[in-house]
Every structure is written in structure tokens, then in C-alpha cells.
Design an enzyme around this catalytic site. Sequence first.
Site: not given
Ligand code: ATP
Length: 288
Positions: A11, A136
Site C-alpha cells: 500500500k 495495517d
Molecule cells: P508499515 O508501513 O506497516 O510501517 P513497513 O513497510 O515500514 O511497514 P515492514 O516491511 O513491514 O515495514 O517491516 C518492518 C519490520 O517488520 C522489519 O523490521 C521486519 O524485520 C519485520 N517483519 C516481520 N515480518 C515481516 C515480513 N513478513 N516481511 C517484512 N518484514 C517483516
Amino acid sequence: MKKIRIKAYAKINLAIDVLGKRKDGYHDVRMIMQEIDLYDEVVIQETLDSNIKIHTNLEYLPENRENLAYKAAEIFMQAFGIKKGVEIDIQKNIPVSAGLAGGSTDAAAVLKGLNLLWKTKAENQLMALGKKIGADVPFCINGGCALAEGIGDQLKPVTGLDCFILLCKPNIRVSTAEVYQKLQLSDIINRPNIDEMVEHLNQKASIEEIRENMVNVLETVTMKEYPILYNIKKKLLECRGEASLMSGSGPTVFGVFKDYDRGKSAYVNLKKTYNETYLVKTNPKNGF
Ligand code: ATP
């Protein structure tokens, strides 16, 4: 053994406003979430034992309970008393810690996938289970475009944008929790008018009208810390993007392009400097 393959879509946020801090430490937000056509591929296979095994193509990602996909499988199996095991293989295409809900969408895909795999008929309960994993996750279950309120888990469908999105993520990792901790609500001067934006989107108004409210108040934290994000935003606009904004808590910055050729030439330009650059489409349908 039963097996299912699911696409877990990322997203972007077309606007984020933060209203205040709650007693439980979370923040009350109002934001517009838009699904895009960038996805992880999640393959779930039933196994004979009762274990949850996660494998991803990125060696630095956790494969234990810290992986949101693991948590989703565990919560689903507990909720429905399922004693079987699963192997979950995740091909990550969505950049990690990027503001694109990569982990949340994998969790949402596991909830939806297990419901289909085991014919649990739990469609109505998936949102409540998702909320236990992260704010989310409910959005990622439905996808499309939505107004998200509360901590981001209360959703109302909105007509989505139908355009190209150029995502650009510099080699920086941002923690969402830290960004919220550093956010000074009194520093925020420019806020989006979320109600007006919802109205504009639902009326399929022009991007010129919609972009007036494309404001993300979290930019005040992340962009201040990483001024390079300003440069990316500037570049996206110089490359004739109709609008540009940081997604989530960053660091991904995206540009909106009505025209594919303009988007493509901006892609070629930014890709020279930033390896994690992607040209995708929005997924304007909404799944409500
Ligand atoms: P958001 O926008 O919801 O804040 P994000 O895109 O910034 O999410 P993610 O890519 O979801 O961040 O990753 C955040 C943290 O979640 C990382 O530190 C990662 O190690 C952990 N994590 C746990 N499971 C997953 C997964 N399946 N894919 C990616 N990261 C994951």
C-alpha cells in the site's frame, strides 16, 4: 498435501494526519490507504506435523514468531483449533521497512490463504484477527482504497486513484515506532483535509484537486532526519510527476503519474541512483 499461492499487495498512503496520542501509546490517525500492484508471493502448504515453518528469500528477515506471517498462522490456528502444520514460503518483492506495509500484507495473505486452504469460512472474522497482529493488517485484508481511522484499523471504502505510481526508496531503514515517538504534534503546520480528499476521490476529481490534500504529517520527522528524501520528492516533480509524497513513516517517496510514458522516463532517471525504484499501477478496486 494442500497448497495455495497468494499475492500480498503493498500500500501507499495518499494522506496521513495524526490527531493525537492515546493513553495506550498508539496515535489516533486519519489516513487514506491505497493498494498498489507491487506484491510479495506467498505460498502456503499444509504439512503432516503441527509446526509453522517460514522461509523467505531475504536472509535477514526473521523466520520465527517475529515474522508477521508466522504470527498470522499461529493466531488463525489457535482461533479455529487447527492442529495441522504449515510451511509458508515468502518471495519478498516489497522493500522492507519502507512504509509500504510489507509485513502486514504478508500476514493478511496468510489469514486469507489459510481460510481458503482449510475452507474455514471465517471471512467475517479475518479483520478482527488481523487487528491483533497490527493496525495495517485489516486494510491489507480488504485492499483497494480506504479511509483508515482510529489506530488505522477502522476502515471506510473510498474510490481509488487510477494512475501510475513511481516508488523510490533510498537505502535507509526507518522504524515506524521511532517516527511516531519523535513526532511533535505542535510542530505540524500543514495538515491534509481528509474529508475533502475523500470527497474528491469519491467524485473522481482531477489529480490537481486531489493533490491539494496529499500531505503526510510524518514527513516532518523522517524528512527532517533524512533530507535526501526532499531531493527525491523534488526530482519526482521535476520529472513531471503530478504529485509526490512520502508513504507511511517512510522512507519510500512516490510520484503520481497519469501518463505511463512520463512515469517510465522518470523511472529510468531515478533508477540510475536508487536501486529500489519501481513503476507500478494503483489497484483502484475496493474489496469491501
Ligand atoms: P508499515 O508501513 O506497516 O510501517 P513497513 O513497510 O515500514 O511497514 P515492514 O516491511 O513491514 O515495514 O517491516 C518492518 C519490520 O517488520 C522489519 O523490521 C521486519 O524485520 C519485520 N517483519 C516481520 N515480518 C515481516 C515480513 N513478513 N516481511 C517484512 N518484514 C517483516
